[in-house]
Design a protein around this motif. Structure first.
Motif, PDB file in Angstrom:
ATOM      1  N   CYS A   1       0.847  -1.198   0.000  1.00  0.00           N
ATOM      2  CA  CYS A   1       0.000   0.000   0.000  1.00  0.00           C
ATOM      3  C   CYS A   1       0.883   1.249   0.000  1.00  0.00           C
ATOM      4  N   LEU A   2       0.273   2.410  -0.290  1.00  0.00           N
ATOM      5  CA  LEU A   2       1.014   3.671  -0.357  1.00  0.00           C
ATOM      6  C   LEU A   2       1.747   3.967   0.951  1.00  0.00           C
ATOM      7  N   THR A   3       2.939   4.549   0.840  1.00  0.00           N
ATOM      8  CA  THR A   3       3.644   4.959   2.055  1.00  0.00           C
ATOM      9  C   THR A   3       3.320   6.422   2.362  1.00  0.00           C
ATOM     10  N   PRO A   4       3.180   6.752   3.638  1.00  0.00           N
ATOM     11  CA  PRO A   4       2.877   8.135   4.024  1.00  0.00           C
ATOM     12  C   PRO A   4       3.918   9.114   3.490  1.00  0.00           C
ATOM     13  N   GLN A   5       5.200   8.723   3.571  1.00  0.00           N
ATOM     14  CA  GLN A   5       6.266   9.624   3.132  1.00  0.00           C
ATOM     15  C   GLN A   5       6.119   9.977   1.651  1.00  0.00           C
ATOM     16  N   SER A   6       5.887   8.963   0.832  1.00  0.00           N
ATOM     17  CA  SER A   6       5.780   9.205  -0.604  1.00  0.00           C
ATOM     18  C   SER A   6       4.533  10.034  -0.930  1.00  0.00           C
ATOM     19  N   VAL A   7       3.444   9.776  -0.220  1.00  0.00           N
ATOM     20  CA  VAL A   7       2.234  10.589  -0.445  1.00  0.00           C
ATOM     21  C   VAL A   7       2.552  12.053  -0.149  1.00  0.00           C
ATOM     22  N   LYS A   8       3.195  12.302   1.002  1.00  0.00           N
ATOM     23  CA  LYS A   8       3.513  13.693   1.379  1.00  0.00           C
ATOM     24  C   LYS A   8       4.352  14.373   0.310  1.00  0.00           C
ATOM     25  N   GLU A   9       5.337  13.619  -0.210  1.00  0.00           N
ATOM     26  CA  GLU A   9       6.256  14.203  -1.192  1.00  0.00           C
ATOM     27  C   GLU A   9       5.559  14.593  -2.499  1.00  0.00           C
ATOM     28  N   HIS A  10       4.397  14.011  -2.750  1.00  0.00           N
ATOM     29  CA  HIS A  10       3.718  14.291  -4.020  1.00  0.00           C
ATOM     30  C   HIS A  10       2.592  15.315  -3.904  1.00  0.00           C
ATOM     31  N   ILE A  11       2.406  15.876  -2.697  1.00  0.00           N
ATOM     32  CA  ILE A  11       1.335  16.868  -2.535  1.00  0.00           C
ATOM     33  C   ILE A  11       1.774  18.198  -3.163  1.00  0.00           C
ATOM     34  N   THR A  12       0.896  18.759  -3.995  1.00  0.00           N
ATOM     35  CA  THR A  12       1.158  20.083  -4.588  1.00  0.00           C
ATOM     36  C   THR A  12      -0.073  20.953  -4.311  1.00  0.00           C
ATOM     37  N   ASP A  13      -0.052  22.189  -4.818  1.00  0.00           N
ATOM     38  CA  ASP A  13      -1.242  23.020  -4.577  1.00  0.00           C
ATOM     39  C   ASP A  13      -2.422  22.615  -5.465  1.00  0.00           C
ATOM     40  N   ARG A  14      -2.220  21.612  -6.340  1.00  0.00           N
ATOM     41  CA  ARG A  14      -3.348  21.120  -7.158  1.00  0.00           C
ATOM     42  C   ARG A  14      -3.869  19.771  -6.653  1.00  0.00           C
ATOM     43  N   THR A  15      -3.262  19.253  -5.579  1.00  0.00           N
ATOM     44  CA  THR A  15      -3.731  17.952  -5.069  1.00  0.00           C
ATOM     45  C   THR A  15      -5.075  18.134  -4.389  1.00  0.00           C
ATOM     46  N   ARG A  16      -6.023  17.258  -4.749  1.00  0.00           N
ATOM     47  CA  ARG A  16      -7.368  17.350  -4.171  1.00  0.00           C
ATOM     48  C   ARG A  16      -7.736  16.133  -3.335  1.00  0.00           C
ATOM     49  N   ALA A  17      -7.122  14.993  -3.653  1.00  0.00           N
ATOM     50  CA  ALA A  17      -7.555  13.758  -2.973  1.00  0.00           C
ATOM     51  C   ALA A  17      -6.447  12.720  -3.017  1.00  0.00           C
ATOM     52  N   VAL A  18      -6.622  11.689  -2.187  1.00  0.00           N
ATOM     53  CA  VAL A  18      -5.771  10.490  -2.256  1.00  0.00           C
ATOM     54  C   VAL A  18      -6.686   9.311  -2.561  1.00  0.00           C
ATOM     55  N   MET A  19      -6.281   8.512  -3.559  1.00  0.00           N
ATOM     56  CA  MET A  19      -6.967   7.245  -3.865  1.00  0.00           C
ATOM     57  C   MET A  19      -6.167   6.165  -3.144  1.00  0.00           C
ATOM     58  N   TYR A  20      -6.732   5.629  -2.059  1.00  0.00           N
ATOM     59  CA  TYR A  20      -5.989   4.651  -1.260  1.00  0.00           C
ATOM     60  C   TYR A  20      -6.571   3.267  -1.511  1.00  0.00           C
ATOM     61  N   VAL A  21      -5.701   2.336  -1.894  1.00  0.00           N
ATOM     62  CA  VAL A  21      -6.144   0.965  -2.196  1.00  0.00           C
ATOM     63  C   VAL A  21      -5.642   0.034  -1.092  1.00  0.00           C
ATOM     64  N   GLY A  22      -6.556  -0.627  -0.414  1.00  0.00           N
ATOM     65  CA  GLY A  22      -6.172  -1.604   0.609  1.00  0.00           C
ATOM     66  C   GLY A  22      -5.855  -2.920  -0.088  1.00  0.00           C
ATOM     67  N   LEU A  23      -4.663  -2.996  -0.669  1.00  0.00           N
ATOM     68  CA  LEU A  23      -4.359  -4.115  -1.567  1.00  0.00           C
ATOM     69  C   LEU A  23      -4.379  -5.457  -0.836  1.00  0.00           C
ATOM     70  N   GLY A  24      -5.083  -6.386  -1.412  1.00  0.00           N
ATOM     71  CA  GLY A  24      -5.146  -7.744  -0.852  1.00  0.00           C
ATOM     72  C   GLY A  24      -5.964  -7.825   0.422  1.00  0.00           C
ATOM     73  N   GLY A  25      -6.549  -6.682   0.845  1.00  0.00           N
ATOM     74  CA  GLY A  25      -7.301  -6.650   2.103  1.00  0.00           C
ATOM     75  C   GLY A  25      -6.477  -6.037   3.226  1.00  0.00           C
ATOM     76  N   ASN A  26      -5.227  -5.733   2.898  1.00  0.00           N
ATOM     77  CA  ASN A  26      -4.329  -5.128   3.885  1.00  0.00           C
ATOM     78  C   ASN A  26      -4.613  -3.628   3.997  1.00  0.00           C
ATOM     79  N   MET A  27      -4.516  -3.091   5.215  1.00  0.00           N
ATOM     80  CA  MET A  27      -4.754  -1.654   5.372  1.00  0.00           C
ATOM     81  C   MET A  27      -3.489  -0.826   5.253  1.00  0.00           C
ATOM     82  N   GLY A  28      -2.324  -1.488   5.309  1.00  0.00           N
ATOM     83  CA  GLY A  28      -1.071  -0.749   5.211  1.00  0.00           C
ATOM     84  C   GLY A  28      -1.033   0.380   6.222  1.00  0.00           C
ATOM     85  N   HIS A  29      -0.721   1.599   5.751  1.00  0.00           N
ATOM     86  CA  HIS A  29      -0.574   2.750   6.654  1.00  0.00           C
ATOM     87  C   HIS A  29      -1.805   3.655   6.582  1.00  0.00           C
ATOM     88  N   TYR A  30      -2.964   3.022   6.455  1.00  0.00           N
ATOM     89  CA  TYR A  30      -4.210   3.760   6.218  1.00  0.00           C
ATOM     90  C   TYR A  30      -4.407   4.935   7.182  1.00  0.00           C
TER      91      TYR A  30
END
Ligand code: PLP
Length: 378
Positions: A111-140
């Motif tokens: 699943c997405l890592t918090p660090q990488s999500v933070k690094e990709h935030i810009t002033d045009r970011t509106r949402a995060v599409m989070y996928v609980g892959l395989g049923g795992n919640m990861g760092h939800y």
């Protein structure tokens, strides 16, 4: 189907037939009736406030982005941060609404890592599409906090998460919208269908209209109303035909009763896989599940050095695993992100989803793991 398959849905056949018989005898297989009963059952099961039954989770993801974009006034080319390791439905939903899919990286939770999500935030970011892959919640829950902090909406693609819990609770109330899949091989199989659960009642009302061509009254109400003017309705949107039907819902109403029992057996299978593969953990990396997460174990994923050759060895032993997923960045419409997500590239080339179905026995798991151990120790 000979050999050991990745997926094989197990239905409570007699009970399903009974429920379907009721539809046929009543003479109603469409929208309304069982679809409403299933929505109520899903809300009771998840504790989520709203649920609309759909003919797939793909249409749910499309609706999620479409409705949030319209209601929050997002512009074309505004950005949604997402994962490369998912079924294309998650990312196509973003492009369908003329928004930009910005790929962040994952880790060994898949699943997405918090660090990488933070690094990709810009002033045009509106949402995060989070996928609980395989049923795992990861760092939800860390992603939930990042969304709060940056004023982003959270879309939870819970296609694999039917029955996943965190510390005993079904997650999802934190998200703006949660979308489930009840497609043929999912943990709650119905043949094909899905559920969209908005946090806000106004959006639930909108999705009901948009998934029925924009019409503001369903066919069942129209054919069961006794009053006059039942043929009269307004059309508020150029909508889609996305709603579910009573035959699929009839199956869902039965299978939901067994979801926790079935998921408990999936967790048992995962425990057996982990035990059997422990002795080669330096060569076979199993998916990491964070503390507190009770995964639905839709998938049990491993990563190995020579994935394609191991796949051949398993096939030669009549064992047929799968791959979830090739990085979406490999596909032409997402190529602009090439090279930006190294761990996802690694997973794309090295992951295998081992057979995970309710017909598997302990002996099957031992047999599968014996082939894997032989292969990596060759
Ligand atoms: C992560 C993910 N999202 C969405 C979907 C789409 O589900 P459906 O087939 O119900 O449209 C899938 C299907 O496999 C999936 O794996």
């Amino acid at each position: 189907m000979a050999g050991i398959q990745l997926f094989k849905a197990k239905y409570e056949v007699e009970e399903c037939l009974e429920q379907i018989r009721e539809c046929l005898e009543v003479g109603w297989t469409g929208l309304g009736f069982k679809t409403v009963q299933f929505e109520e059952a899903w809300k009771a099961y998840t504790g989520l406030p709203f649920a609309h039954y759909l003919n797939s989770s793909t249409i749910g993801l499309y609706m999620a982005v479409d409705i949030l974009k319209e209601q929050y006034g997002w512009a074309d080319d505004d950005e949604i941060i997402t994962t490369p390791i998912t079924f294309v439905s998650s990312n196509h939903a973003i492009l369908k609404s003329h928004m930009k899919a910005v790929f962040a990286d994952i880790d060994d939770t898949m699943c997405l890592t918090p660090q990488s999500v933070k690094e990709h935030i810009t002033d045009r970011t509106r949402a995060v599409m989070y996928v609980g892959l395989g049923g795992n919640m990861g760092h939800y829950y860390e992603i939930v906090d990042i969304c709060k902090e940056h004023g982003l909406k959270l879309i939870l693609d819970a296609a694999h998460m039917a029955g996943t819990r965190y510390k005993g609770e079904i997650p999802g109330r934190e998200a703006e919208v949660v979308v489930y899949s009840f497609q043929a091989v999912k943990n709650l199989p119905t043949a094909d269908s899905g559920m969209i659960c908005f946090k806000r009642g106004e959006f639930d009302e909108i999705v009901r209209k948009k998934c029925w061509l924009g019409i503001n009254k369903d066919t069942y109400s129209r054919s069961s109303d006794s009053g006059n003017y039942k043929w009269k309705y307004d059309v508020e949107y150029i909508g889609d035909k996305g709603h579910g039907n009573s035959v699929m819902a009839a199956i869902g109403l039965v299978q939901i009763k067994y979801l926790d029992r079935d998921n408990a057996y999936r967790r048992q299978l995962a425990t057996w896989y982990r035990e059997e593969l422990k002795e080669c953990e330096d060569k076979v990396k199993t998916v990491r599940i964070e503390d507190g997460c009770e995964s639905s174990y839709h998938l049990f994923q491993i990563c190995v050095e020579d994935r394609d050759a191991l796949m051949m060895a398993l096939n030669a032993a009549e064992i047929y695993p799968g791959v979830h997923y090739a990085s979406n960045i490999n596909y032409r419409m997402y190529e602009y992100a090439k090279g930006t997500c190294p761990y996802s590239d690694y997973v794309s080339d090295h992951t295998i989803s081992l057979p995970m179905n309710l017909y598997l026995t302990y002996d099957d798991v031992k047999k599968i793991c014996a082939v894997i151990k032989n292969f990596v120790n060759r």
